[in-house]
Design a protein around this motif. Structure first.
Motif, PDB file in Angstrom:
ATOM      1  N   ARG A   1       0.819  -1.207   0.000  1.00  0.00           N
ATOM      2  CA  ARG A   1       0.000   0.000   0.000  1.00  0.00           C
ATOM      3  C   ARG A   1       0.857   1.264   0.000  1.00  0.00           C
ATOM      4  O   ARG A   1       0.586   2.211  -0.756  1.00  0.00           O
ATOM      5  CB  ARG A   1      -0.901   0.003   1.232  1.00  0.00           C
TER       6      ARG A   1
ATOM      7  N   GLU B   1      -9.005  -3.308   8.240  1.00  0.00           N
ATOM      8  CA  GLU B   1      -8.901  -2.618   6.960  1.00  0.00           C
ATOM      9  C   GLU B   1     -10.002  -3.017   5.978  1.00  0.00           C
ATOM     10  O   GLU B   1     -10.042  -2.511   4.852  1.00  0.00           O
ATOM     11  CB  GLU B   1      -7.536  -2.916   6.324  1.00  0.00           C
TER      12      GLU B   1
ATOM     13  N   GLN C   1     -14.044   0.449   2.385  1.00  0.00           N
ATOM     14  CA  GLN C   1     -12.654   0.058   2.606  1.00  0.00           C
ATOM     15  C   GLN C   1     -12.166  -0.894   1.517  1.00  0.00           C
ATOM     16  O   GLN C   1     -11.032  -0.781   1.043  1.00  0.00           O
ATOM     17  CB  GLN C   1     -12.498  -0.595   3.978  1.00  0.00           C
TER      18      GLN C   1
ATOM     19  N   SER D   1     -13.206  -0.948  -1.530  1.00  0.00           N
ATOM     20  CA  SER D   1     -13.005  -0.120  -2.721  1.00  0.00           C
ATOM     21  C   SER D   1     -11.685   0.642  -2.640  1.00  0.00           C
ATOM     22  O   SER D   1     -10.976   0.793  -3.654  1.00  0.00           O
ATOM     23  CB  SER D   1     -14.158   0.872  -2.885  1.00  0.00           C
ATOM     24  N   GLU D   2     -11.353   1.107  -1.447  1.00  0.00           N
ATOM     25  CA  GLU D   2     -10.080   1.799  -1.262  1.00  0.00           C
ATOM     26  C   GLU D   2      -8.910   0.868  -1.557  1.00  0.00           C
ATOM     27  O   GLU D   2      -7.943   1.255  -2.224  1.00  0.00           O
ATOM     28  CB  GLU D   2      -9.999   2.344   0.167  1.00  0.00           C
ATOM     29  N   TRP D   3      -9.012  -0.366  -1.096  1.00  0.00           N
ATOM     30  CA  TRP D   3      -7.956  -1.331  -1.356  1.00  0.00           C
ATOM     31  C   TRP D   3      -7.850  -1.680  -2.831  1.00  0.00           C
ATOM     32  O   TRP D   3      -6.752  -1.891  -3.356  1.00  0.00           O
ATOM     33  CB  TRP D   3      -8.157  -2.587  -0.499  1.00  0.00           C
TER      34      TRP D   3
ATOM     35  N   GLY E   1      -8.275   0.351  -5.166  1.00  0.00           N
ATOM     36  CA  GLY E   1      -7.486   1.456  -5.697  1.00  0.00           C
ATOM     37  C   GLY E   1      -6.002   1.280  -5.445  1.00  0.00           C
ATOM     38  O   GLY E   1      -5.170   1.493  -6.350  1.00  0.00           O
ATOM     39  N   TYR E   2      -5.634   0.889  -4.224  1.00  0.00           N
ATOM     40  CA  TYR E   2      -4.223   0.648  -3.914  1.00  0.00           C
ATOM     41  C   TYR E   2      -3.643  -0.446  -4.823  1.00  0.00           C
ATOM     42  O   TYR E   2      -2.523  -0.324  -5.331  1.00  0.00           O
ATOM     43  CB  TYR E   2      -4.055   0.196  -2.465  1.00  0.00           C
TER      44      TYR E   2
END
Length: 271
Positions: A93, A120, A126, A128-130, A132-133
């Motif tokens: 990340r 996490e 969350q 969706s955020e991952w 992206g990463y």
């Protein structure tokens, strides 16, 4: 000019022989989480034992107490392929370039994420955020000449806020990201691994091979309930590249590997 006339025996042999399977379809590897204690104590010696046990590739969980370049050198000298390195989630990340460079130094062809901690991944936001990463990390992997993959466990097949994380990944991952399907964990999450293979052709590059016992526990390949001949036939039809044996809780790690390898080698190569 005279031509040699083949004998009847030669003609019959040519008509009835079945070509041997390509080498890639006969090779199996080890996910080294199976041998985590041995790798912690003696990484290079354990790699030698893996080769002596009849395996042709390894998959690392992180890195070990020797430089990655030394791991690369040892696997090359042994004739072991490095199917992947499972990277630390924080480094992937926060510094994907360094994570990819480390995997590349170990001679891996793929860098992979296999675990996101519970805190996490409590909400769909969350997840969706991952995604992206991981899309960023996959592009970094490509820039450094590596592939990128994600390894789901059972939790990705369980709905969060009404949506299964695995479905969100399938929809929103950059096409650069492949999957490593773990036969046991998919079944544990309520997903038939053969069905998942068929429905997601072209998106899976690695398989973790462990069986699912009747009571829901892990088992050596061939001693549980999963239809491995059909799973392997479908995987080979699709051209999946890496077949890695693993059992997280094996009471005797070397015996477990031998049992699984014997079962796999005895299974017919269905077409």
């Amino acid at each position: 000019m005279r031509f040699a006339v083949p004998s009847l025996a030669m003609l019959l042999a040519a008509c009835t022989s079945v070509p041997d399977a390509p080498a890639a379809e006969r090779e199996y590897g080890v996910q080294l989480y199976h041998l985590r204690e041995q790798m912690a104590a003696d990484p290079l010696g354990t790699l030698r034992q893996v080769k002596q046990a009849g395996f042709d590739s390894v998959e690392y969980v992180g890195t070990y107490s020797v430089p990655q370049e030394r791991l690369c050198e040892e696997t090359q000298s042994l004739g072991l392929d490095v199917a992947a390195v499972h990277a630390d989630w924080r480094q992937l990340r926060d510094d994907p370039a360094a994570a990819v460079a480390s995997a590349k130094a170990a001679c891996a062809d793929t860098i992979m994420l296999a675990w996101i901690p519970p805190e996490e991944r409590q909400t769909l936001a969350q997840w969706s955020e991952w995604i992206g990463y991981l899309n960023i990390a996959a592009r970094e992997a490509k820039a450094q000449g590596l592939a990128f993959a994600y390894h789901p466990h059972d939790l990705e097949f369980v709905a969060v806020d009404g949506v299964r994380p695995i479905d969100l990944m399938l929809a929103e991952f950059d096409p650069l990201i492949a999957f490593e399907l773990d036969t046991y964990w998919a079944q544990k999450g309520g997903q038939d691994p053969l069905e998942f293979l068929r429905e997601n052709e072209g998106r899976i590059t690695h398989l973790h091979l462990k069986d699912y016992a009747a009571d829901g526990s892990m088992a050596d390949v061939g001693s549980g309930t999963l239809a491995f001949p059909a799973i392997l036939a479908e995987a080979r039809r699709q051209g999946i590249r890496h077949y890695l044996v693993e059992r997280d809780d094996a009471p005797d790690v070397w015996e477990s590997l031998a049992n699984s390898l014997d079962s796999l080698r005895a299974m017919p190569l269905q077409r």
